[in-house]
Design a protein around this motif. Structure first.
Motif, short mmCIF file in Angstrom:
data_model
loop_
_atom_site.label_atom_id
_atom_site.label_comp_id
_atom_site.label_asym_id
_atom_site.label_seq_id
_atom_site.Cartn_x
_atom_site.Cartn_y
_atom_site.Cartn_z
N GLN A 161 -5.59 6.26 4.60
CA GLN A 161 -4.76 6.96 5.57
C GLN A 161 -3.40 7.33 4.98
O GLN A 161 -2.89 8.43 5.23
N PHE A 162 -2.85 6.44 4.20
CA PHE A 162 -1.52 6.71 3.65
C PHE A 162 -1.54 7.89 2.68
O PHE A 162 -0.63 8.71 2.67
N LYS A 163 -2.58 7.98 1.85
CA LYS A 163 -2.58 9.09 0.90
C LYS A 163 -2.81 10.42 1.61
O LYS A 163 -2.31 11.45 1.18
N GLN A 164 -3.53 10.39 2.74
CA GLN A 164 -3.67 11.62 3.52
C GLN A 164 -2.33 11.99 4.16
O GLN A 164 -1.96 13.17 4.22
N LEU A 165 -1.61 10.98 4.63
CA LEU A 165 -0.30 11.25 5.22
C LEU A 165 0.69 11.77 4.17
O LEU A 165 1.59 12.56 4.50
N ILE A 166 0.52 11.33 2.92
CA ILE A 166 1.36 11.86 1.85
C ILE A 166 1.14 13.36 1.70
O ILE A 166 2.08 14.13 1.47
N MET A 167 -0.12 13.79 1.86
CA MET A 167 -0.40 15.23 1.79
C MET A 167 0.22 15.96 2.99
O MET A 167 0.79 17.05 2.84
N VAL A 168 0.12 15.36 4.17
CA VAL A 168 0.72 15.98 5.36
C VAL A 168 2.24 16.08 5.20
O VAL A 168 2.88 17.02 5.69
N ALA A 169 2.80 15.11 4.47
CA ALA A 169 4.26 15.10 4.27
C ALA A 169 4.72 16.14 3.25
O ALA A 169 5.92 16.33 3.06
N GLY A 170 3.75 16.80 2.60
CA GLY A 170 4.12 17.89 1.71
C GLY A 170 4.15 17.57 0.23
O GLY A 170 4.52 18.42 -0.58
N PHE A 171 3.75 16.34 -0.14
CA PHE A 171 3.63 16.01 -1.56
C PHE A 171 2.25 16.45 -2.02
O PHE A 171 1.25 16.06 -1.44
N ASP A 172 2.18 17.22 -3.09
CA ASP A 172 0.95 17.98 -3.36
C ASP A 172 -0.14 17.21 -4.10
O ASP A 172 -1.28 17.24 -3.70
N ARG A 173 0.17 16.56 -5.18
CA ARG A 173 -0.86 15.91 -6.01
C ARG A 173 -0.43 14.46 -6.26
O ARG A 173 0.45 14.19 -7.07
N TYR A 174 -1.08 13.54 -5.58
CA TYR A 174 -0.71 12.12 -5.61
C TYR A 174 -1.71 11.32 -6.43
O TYR A 174 -2.90 11.61 -6.46
N PHE A 175 -1.21 10.27 -7.09
CA PHE A 175 -2.10 9.25 -7.64
C PHE A 175 -1.40 7.90 -7.58
O PHE A 175 -0.19 7.80 -7.44
N GLN A 176 -2.22 6.86 -7.70
CA GLN A 176 -1.71 5.49 -7.70
C GLN A 176 -2.75 4.58 -8.33
O GLN A 176 -3.96 4.78 -8.14
N ILE A 177 -2.31 3.62 -9.13
CA ILE A 177 -3.19 2.54 -9.56
C ILE A 177 -3.11 1.50 -8.45
O ILE A 177 -2.18 0.68 -8.41
N ALA A 178 -4.05 1.56 -7.53
CA ALA A 178 -3.89 0.89 -6.24
C ALA A 178 -4.74 -0.37 -6.14
O ALA A 178 -5.94 -0.35 -6.43
N PRO A 179 -4.15 -1.49 -5.69
CA PRO A 179 -4.94 -2.67 -5.35
C PRO A 179 -5.61 -2.47 -3.99
O PRO A 179 -4.99 -1.95 -3.06
N CYS A 180 -6.86 -2.87 -3.90
CA CYS A 180 -7.61 -2.74 -2.64
C CYS A 180 -8.26 -4.09 -2.33
O CYS A 180 -8.60 -4.85 -3.23
N PHE A 181 -8.44 -4.35 -1.04
CA PHE A 181 -8.89 -5.67 -0.60
C PHE A 181 -10.04 -5.52 0.38
O PHE A 181 -9.90 -4.87 1.42
N ARG A 182 -11.17 -6.10 0.04
CA ARG A 182 -12.33 -6.04 0.92
C ARG A 182 -13.04 -7.39 0.91
O ARG A 182 -13.28 -7.96 -0.15
N ASP A 183 -13.37 -7.84 2.08
CA ASP A 183 -14.07 -9.11 2.23
C ASP A 183 -15.56 -8.83 2.10
O ASP A 183 -16.27 -8.68 3.09
N GLU A 184 -16.04 -8.75 0.86
CA GLU A 184 -17.42 -8.33 0.61
C GLU A 184 -18.21 -9.44 -0.05
O GLU A 184 -17.66 -10.36 -0.66
N ASP A 185 -19.53 -9.32 0.07
CA ASP A 185 -20.40 -10.21 -0.68
C ASP A 185 -20.35 -9.81 -2.14
O ASP A 185 -20.41 -8.62 -2.47
#
Length: 643
Positions: A200-224
């Protein structure tokens, strides 16, 4: 002189001969050659051989050293004899004659060896991960990971993308996995969530007018957990772009990923042709949406050859709606031994076995080789091969060669023919058996295996069987990386409870927009795509839904009312009402990419401090029980396990 070192253990060369130096590091190995000690001294940068004889003032102290003790050594650099040069080490031309030594950090007896790459129980390795990381192969993997991340970061900046950071504490979001919830002390009874992805945040970055975004992003999922996935957290190269279609995302991503694999792939070929394969075609041909295209085997539907046939099991199965028979070709697999091996594999997968046919060469009787001008023999060679023809030949007293050819099919110029073997071949008869062989392009020494039923029930096993066949028969070229974009994913699927739910990312734009959502949800395709490489999913992404009304309708079909959407995704819905650009992107799994580049089978081999398969940190003791004080402060109560 520096208190600990003048040089690192990977730095000294022949040019330093005669110099007095100070080194610090870990005692990798000690070898006692009867009055002469050889010590391999290791640090982050490499290895240097230290030598001491009985004349050395440091000899007595060095003789007492244990492996992995941290020491400081003073000495003089000497050239090795030509016959003793080690070309595998950058420092292999020299050694350091020790004149002084000090222990900086003593070591107890080791719970696992650091020298060499012996197999050791994973539980021990993870409990003593700081020791495990000293091993050469694992140390190299972690350094490879760091270089890959730096390379990606530089490549994204060079491609015109800008790096932004998104929140780690946020709201829960349906991303296809369980959230890790974080209780709020300031808001009792409410919880934050660790982000499954910065979607959601990266989509909001596009709505905010920043054109080409990237991030080395940590992600968290409670998975098997599984071998190619961490059970708690992982890192991804997160990308989003405005004013793009699917093809624009592909054009931006391919140079980055292709360049990465060319740089770090260890000389393995990197295929530049990345085909677009529809999701349904991928399942049909490969049994998976992440096919390994190094394997040339493509499965085919052969239902028509079994419909109403003498092979009753499949013929009866095909009377049911939605069923089919899938063939898995096995080039060079035409032997009873291999058929038995694949049957054993099928049984390991919970099946009673797999039907098969294989073709072998069989000599024709001598009479056949001298009656090729007989009309009935010529008729048989025209491939009108069926039981009725065989009966007529026998009734009319034709030469045995003619009906022999009918019974056993394809006769060869060298006086032999191909014989179809196996119970299915006998039940189907020669005409249908030959039709299957022709459809699949098989010949002498080849085989085919069959699975049947509703595709959703057997496709995954068929895909694993395809992989097993390709691996066992040596058909997979291990020296390359082959990529494919998997496209046209279904927007929805029906769950076990009969309800419609999102089959992939809920924020993707449906193909056809709002109009498509007014029909059968199960026929709607999303602008959703994955990048597969060598049997792994490396990237997942999509063109986003940026229109509120389409978003409301899409979630309505999945059982989310308008109020629920406003409540859970109010920030995005509100943003889309104030001018949202068309946008899309993707995310590449860094852990999995490094695993492929390092040629590892387990993702824990490329993560510095991974959890075990039960999502436990054996080194730090996580997860742990909270104190009563912590629970009171958060106004929480833990129920007993049996409650």
């Amino acid at each position: 002189m520096n208190a600990y070192r003048t040089h690192t253990c990977g730095q000294l060369t022949a040019a330093d001969a005669g110099e007095t130096v100070r080194l610090s590091g870990w005692v990798h190995r000690v070898r006692d050659h009867g009055g002469v000690l050889f010590i391999d001294l290791r640090d982050h940068y490499g290895m240097t051989q230290v030598i001491a004889d009985s004349d050395s003032p440091a000899f007595a102290a060095l003789e007492k050293l244990r492996a992995e003790t941290v020491v400081r050594i003073d000495g003089r650099v000497k050239l090795r004899d030509a016959a003793l040069v080690n070309p595998k080490l950058p420092t292999g031309e020299i050694e350091v004659y020790a004149t002084d030594m000090a222990v900086l950090g003593p070591s107890d007896d080791l719970p696992l060896p650091v020298f060499g790459d012996q197999d050791y129980p994973e539980e021990t390795r993870l409990a003593y991960r700081f020791l495990d990381l000293r091993r050469e192969s694992l140390h190299a993997n972690i350094m490879l990971r760091s270089r890959v991340i730096k390379w990606l970061r530089d490549a994204m900046w060079d491609a015109g993308f800008t790096e932004f950071q998104t929140p780690i504490i946020t709201a829960s979001s349906p991303e296809g996995a369980r959230d890790f919830l974080v209780p709020s002390r300031l808001h009792p009874g409410k919880f934050y969530a660790l982000p499954q992805a910065p979607q959601q945040f990266k989509q909001l970055i596009m709505v905010a007018g920043f054109d080409r975004y990237f991030q080395i992003a940590p992600c968290f999922r409670d998975e098997d957990p599984r071998a190619d996935r961490s059970p708690t957290d992982f890192y991804q190269l997160d990308i989003e772009m405005s004013f793009v279609e699917q093809k624009d995302v592909f054009a931006a991503v391919q140079p980055v990923i292709q360049g990465l694999f060319e740089t770090f792939g260890g000389g393995r070929r990197v295929d530049a042709d990345w085909p677009l394969i529809p999701y349904s075609e991928s399942l049909r041909k490969y049994g998976t949406d992440k096919p390994d295209l190094r394997n040339p085997i493509e499965m085919q539907d052969v239902s028509e050859h079994f419909r109403g046939s003498g092979f009753g099991i499949f013929a009866k199965l095909l009377e049911q709606d939605g069923t089919e028979i899938r063939a898995i070709p096995a080039p060079t697999g035409g032997s009873r031994k291999f058929a038995d091996r694949m049957n054993a594999f099928a049984q390991q997968q919970g099946l009673p076995g797999m039907g098969y046919i294989f073709w072998r060469r069989k000599e024709l009787p001598q009479v056949a080789r001298h009656n090729r001008d007989h009309p009935l023999f010529i008729e048989a060679e025209r491939r009108v091969l069926n039981e009725e023809l065989a009966r007529q030949i026998k009734e009319r007293g034709g030469p045995r060669a003619a009906w022999y050819s009918v019974d056993f099919m394809a006769d060869q110029p060298d006086g032999s023919h191909l014989e179809a073997a196996g119970p299915i071949a006998k039940a189907l008869g020669p005409e249908k058996t030959e039709a299957i062989r022709t459809q699949l392009g098989l010949g002498e020494g080849d085989a085919v295996f069959f699975l049947g039923g509703k595709p959703a029930d057997f496709e995954a096993v068929a895909g694993r069987a395809r992989t097993e066949i390709g691996r066992d028969l040596g058909l997979i070229d291990e020296n390359q990386f082959k990529f494919a974009w998997i496209v046209d994913f279904p927007m929805y699927e029906r769950g076990d409870d009969g309800k419609i739910d999102f089959s992939h990312n809920p924020f993707s734009m449906p193909q056809g927009g709002l109009e498509a959502l007014n029909g059968d949800p199960l026929k709607v395709h999303a602008w959703q795509y994955d990048l597969a490489c060598n049997g792994y999913e490396l990237i997942s992404g999509g063109i986003r839904n940026h229109t509120p009304e389409i978003m409301f309708k899409a979630f309505e079909l999945a059982g989310y009312g308008r109020d629920e959407v406003e409540k859970r995704f109010g920030g995005m819905v509100k943003a889309f009402r104030y001018g949202a650009p068309p946008h899309g992107g993707c995310a590449a799994g860094i852990d999995r990419i490094v695993m492929l580049l390092a040629d590892e089978q387990n993702i824990r081999e490329v993560i510095m401090f991974p959890m075990n398969q039960r999502a436990e940190d054996l080194m730090m003791g996580a997860p742990s029980e909270p104190t009563n004080e912590q629970l009171r402060e958060l106004r929480l109560r833990v129920l007993p396990k049996d409650a």
